[in-house]
Design an enzyme around this catalytic site. Structure first.
Site, PDB file in Angstrom:
ATOM      1  N   GLN A  94     -62.408 -50.636  70.155  1.00 54.58           N
ATOM      2  CA  GLN A  94     -61.251 -49.995  69.519  1.00 54.58           C
ATOM      3  C   GLN A  94     -61.439 -49.988  68.005  1.00 54.58           C
ATOM      4  O   GLN A  94     -61.778 -51.017  67.405  1.00 54.58           O
ATOM      5  CB  GLN A  94     -59.954 -50.742  69.893  1.00 54.58           C
ATOM      6  N   HIS A 100     -54.227 -45.291  72.280  1.00 61.19           N
ATOM      7  CA  HIS A 100     -54.642 -43.914  72.568  1.00 61.19           C
ATOM      8  C   HIS A 100     -55.542 -43.879  73.784  1.00 61.19           C
ATOM      9  O   HIS A 100     -56.293 -44.812  74.057  1.00 61.19           O
ATOM     10  CB  HIS A 100     -55.345 -43.279  71.366  1.00 61.19           C
ATOM     11  N   LEU A 101     -55.445 -42.762  74.486  1.00 63.61           N
ATOM     12  CA  LEU A 101     -56.277 -42.477  75.655  1.00 63.61           C
ATOM     13  C   LEU A 101     -57.263 -41.387  75.267  1.00 63.61           C
ATOM     14  O   LEU A 101     -56.855 -40.345  74.744  1.00 63.61           O
ATOM     15  CB  LEU A 101     -55.376 -41.997  76.802  1.00 63.61           C
ATOM     16  N   HIS A 102     -58.559 -41.637  75.489  1.00 65.08           N
ATOM     17  CA  HIS A 102     -59.567 -40.596  75.284  1.00 65.08           C
ATOM     18  C   HIS A 102     -59.679 -39.766  76.561  1.00 65.08           C
ATOM     19  O   HIS A 102     -59.791 -40.329  77.659  1.00 65.08           O
ATOM     20  CB  HIS A 102     -60.950 -41.213  75.023  1.00 65.08           C
TER      21      HIS A 102
HETATM   22  P1  5GP Z   1     -61.247 -45.954  69.403  1.00 66.83           P
HETATM   23  O1  5GP Z   1     -62.625 -46.302  68.938  1.00 66.83           O
HETATM   24  O2  5GP Z   1     -60.195 -46.720  68.610  1.00 66.83           O
HETATM   25  O3  5GP Z   1     -61.049 -46.058  70.876  1.00 66.83           O
HETATM   26  O4  5GP Z   1     -61.070 -44.415  69.094  1.00 66.83           O
HETATM   27  C1  5GP Z   1     -60.610 -43.943  67.869  1.00 66.83           C
HETATM   28  C2  5GP Z   1     -61.009 -42.484  67.794  1.00 66.83           C
HETATM   29  O5  5GP Z   1     -60.239 -41.876  66.765  1.00 66.83           O
HETATM   30  C3  5GP Z   1     -62.487 -42.247  67.468  1.00 66.83           C
HETATM   31  O6  5GP Z   1     -63.079 -41.514  68.518  1.00 66.83           O
HETATM   32  C4  5GP Z   1     -62.438 -41.479  66.150  1.00 66.83           C
HETATM   33  O7  5GP Z   1     -63.409 -40.462  66.084  1.00 66.83           O
HETATM   34  C5  5GP Z   1     -61.036 -40.917  66.142  1.00 66.83           C
HETATM   35  N1  5GP Z   1     -60.459 -40.747  64.815  1.00 66.83           N
HETATM   36  C6  5GP Z   1     -60.473 -41.638  63.788  1.00 66.83           C
HETATM   37  N2  5GP Z   1     -59.809 -41.160  62.733  1.00 66.83           N
HETATM   38  C7  5GP Z   1     -59.346 -39.937  63.100  1.00 66.83           C
HETATM   39  C8  5GP Z   1     -58.571 -38.953  62.416  1.00 66.83           C
HETATM   40  O8  5GP Z   1     -58.175 -39.092  61.275  1.00 66.83           O
HETATM   41  N3  5GP Z   1     -58.298 -37.806  63.112  1.00 66.83           N
HETATM   42  C9  5GP Z   1     -58.740 -37.610  64.397  1.00 66.83           C
HETATM   43  N4  5GP Z   1     -58.405 -36.453  64.988  1.00 66.83           N
HETATM   44  N5  5GP Z   1     -59.451 -38.531  65.061  1.00 66.83           N
HETATM   45  C10 5GP Z   1     -59.766 -39.677  64.415  1.00 66.83           C
END
Ligand code: 5GP
Ligand code: ZN
Length: 114
Positions: A94, A100-102
């Site tokens: 994370q 958030h869900l991808h």
């Molecule tokens: P995590 O690694 O926390 O599961 O996923 C966070 C995601 O948020 C990453 O895939 C990254 O590319 C995306 N992300 C980070 N900052 C931003 C942003 O400002 N706008 C968008 N649309 N995505 C973001």
């Protein structure tokens, strides 16, 4: 949450390519897509991480998944398949601390992930 990037997107303070919005959730394109389809589906309510869901907020998880399923159908990847991912804390990968869900699809996914 004043310093939360996803709260700022929800508030319209920073731009994002929004694909879906309702009173509970928002979905938008990931800034650095890892697949031809890579959307993020977030609750409008700020929660730091999935492990913070409890009896009062657990329904949000179902709403994120249902939204991901519907977007996958609308984007034409439901039949070929897709992946729904929630990362939790540092070992879980994370990087943004707003739940958030991808939704990932449009190419074969590998298991286990790197
Ligand atoms: P995590 O690694 O926390 O599961 O996923 C966070 C995601 O948020 C990453 O895939 C990254 O590319 C995306 N992300 C980070 N900052 C931003 C942003 O400002 N706008 C968008 N649309 N995505 C973001
Ligand atoms: Zn937030």
């Amino acid at each position: 949450m004043p310093d939360c990037i996803f709260c700022k997107i929800i508030a319209g303070q920073i731009p994002a390519k929004i694909v879906y919005e309702d009173p509970v959730v928002l979905a938008f394109h990931d800034l650095q897509p890892q697949a031809p389809v890579h959307l993020l589906i977030v609750p409008k309510q700020h929660l730091d991480r999935v492990s913070d869901l409890d009896e009062t907020t657990a329904l949000l998880a179902g709403q994120l998944v249902a939204t991901g399923n519907r977007l996958a159908r609308e984007l034409g990847i439901a039949q070929s398949g897709y992946r729904l991912v929630i990362n939790c804390n540092s070992d879980g990968g994370q990087s943004v601390y707003h739940l958030h869900l991808h939704l990932l699809g449009g190419r074969p996914m590998h298991w286990p992930p790197g």
